[in-house]
Design a protein around this motif. Structure first.
Motif, short mmCIF file in Angstrom:
data_model
loop_
_atom_site.label_atom_id
_atom_site.label_comp_id
_atom_site.label_asym_id
_atom_site.label_seq_id
_atom_site.Cartn_x
_atom_site.Cartn_y
_atom_site.Cartn_z
N VAL A 24 26.58 -34.88 21.44
CA VAL A 24 26.81 -34.55 19.94
C VAL A 24 26.50 -35.64 18.81
CG1 VAL A 24 28.21 -33.43 18.19
CG2 VAL A 24 28.20 -32.28 20.44
N GLU A 25 27.36 -36.65 19.19
CA GLU A 25 27.24 -37.83 18.32
C GLU A 25 25.83 -38.54 18.35
OE1 GLU A 25 30.58 -40.27 19.57
OE2 GLU A 25 31.90 -38.73 18.37
N ASN A 26 24.96 -38.13 18.96
CA ASN A 26 23.43 -38.71 19.04
C ASN A 26 22.54 -37.34 18.54
OD1 ASN A 26 23.48 -41.55 19.55
ND2 ASN A 26 24.39 -40.54 21.52
N TRP A 27 22.92 -36.34 18.01
CA TRP A 27 22.19 -35.40 17.42
C TRP A 27 21.31 -35.88 16.47
CZ3 TRP A 27 25.62 -30.36 16.20
CH2 TRP A 27 26.08 -29.94 17.44
N GLY A 28 21.63 -36.86 15.54
CA GLY A 28 20.73 -37.61 14.63
C GLY A 28 19.41 -38.07 15.01
N ASN A 31 17.38 -34.91 14.95
CA ASN A 31 17.55 -33.91 13.93
C ASN A 31 17.59 -34.99 12.55
OD1 ASN A 31 18.35 -32.48 11.74
ND2 ASN A 31 19.64 -30.95 13.15
N ALA A 32 16.47 -34.89 12.07
CA ALA A 32 16.46 -36.00 11.03
C ALA A 32 17.16 -35.66 9.60
CB ALA A 32 14.89 -35.96 10.40
N ASP A 33 17.65 -34.35 9.75
CA ASP A 33 18.59 -34.02 8.52
C ASP A 33 20.12 -34.47 8.49
OD1 ASP A 33 18.94 -32.63 6.04
OD2 ASP A 33 20.02 -31.03 7.07
N ILE A 34 20.53 -35.05 9.85
CA ILE A 34 21.88 -35.38 9.98
C ILE A 34 22.13 -37.05 9.59
CG2 ILE A 34 23.60 -35.80 11.97
CD1 ILE A 34 22.61 -33.22 13.09
N THR A 52 27.24 -34.16 8.86
CA THR A 52 27.10 -34.62 7.34
C THR A 52 25.67 -34.39 7.27
OG1 THR A 52 29.24 -35.62 7.32
CG2 THR A 52 27.29 -35.99 5.52
N PRO A 53 24.98 -33.47 6.54
CA PRO A 53 23.63 -33.63 6.50
C PRO A 53 23.16 -34.70 5.30
CG PRO A 53 24.52 -31.38 6.15
CD PRO A 53 25.52 -32.31 6.18
N GLU A 127 11.00 -27.81 13.07
CA GLU A 127 10.50 -29.25 13.12
C GLU A 127 11.84 -30.05 13.95
OE1 GLU A 127 10.72 -27.87 10.14
OE2 GLU A 127 8.51 -27.86 9.79
N THR A 128 12.93 -29.44 13.71
CA THR A 128 13.86 -29.99 14.47
C THR A 128 14.02 -29.63 16.01
OG1 THR A 128 15.65 -29.95 12.53
CG2 THR A 128 16.56 -29.74 14.85
#
Length: 138
Positions: A24-28, A31-34, A52-53, A127-128
């Motif tokens: 989870v902590e690497n979803w960014g 996912n560019a929106d995170i 946080t988006p 995209e995600t």
């Protein structure tokens, strides 16, 4: 109720995709929106996630259900609405993996509010999901 679903097929192994979801902590990374994301413990039912988006307020999610290697469901609640997002892995054509995201918005005013907020929330899913499977393919 308002619903939206999007699927993509990939040659990536289901285990590779599940590993990215569980981290989870690497979803960014996919996912560019995170802007940031935190989880309060292991990736399992009952875990709280604060995501946080970019340029927005934090979203508080609850992991409502997990079936390792197959499915996880997260929930967000606000203004009398329940937003449930299903993340599912299944068999695609041949040996391919099908990745499906499905959002369901229920609760007070969902028929009116769902069509207004749902498309904004789900707009980046294609995209995600493409970024997710590209990373899972290595």
């Amino acid at each position: 109720m308002w619903t939206y679903e999007h699927s993509i097929e990939t040659d990536a192994a289901p285990e590779a995709i599940w590993g990215l979801w569980a981290d989870v902590e690497n979803w960014g990374t996919w996912n560019a929106d995170i802007a940031s994301v935190e989880i309060d413990g292991p990736f399992e039912a009952g875990a709280a996630i604060v995501m946080t988006p970019a340029g927005d307020d934090p979203v508080h999610l609850l992991v409502a259900e997990t079936t390792p290697g197959e499915l996880f469901v997260d929930e967000a609640r606000f203004d009398g609405l329940l937003l449930r997002t299903f993340h599912r892995l299944g068999r695609g054509d041949g040996l391919r993996t099908r990745v499906t995201y499905r959002m369901e918005i229920t609760g007070t005013g969902a028929d009116e509010l769902g069509p207004r907020i749902g498309p904004a929330i789900t707009a980046d899913w294609p995209e995600t999901m493409a970024a997710l499977v590209k990373l899972a393919q290595g």
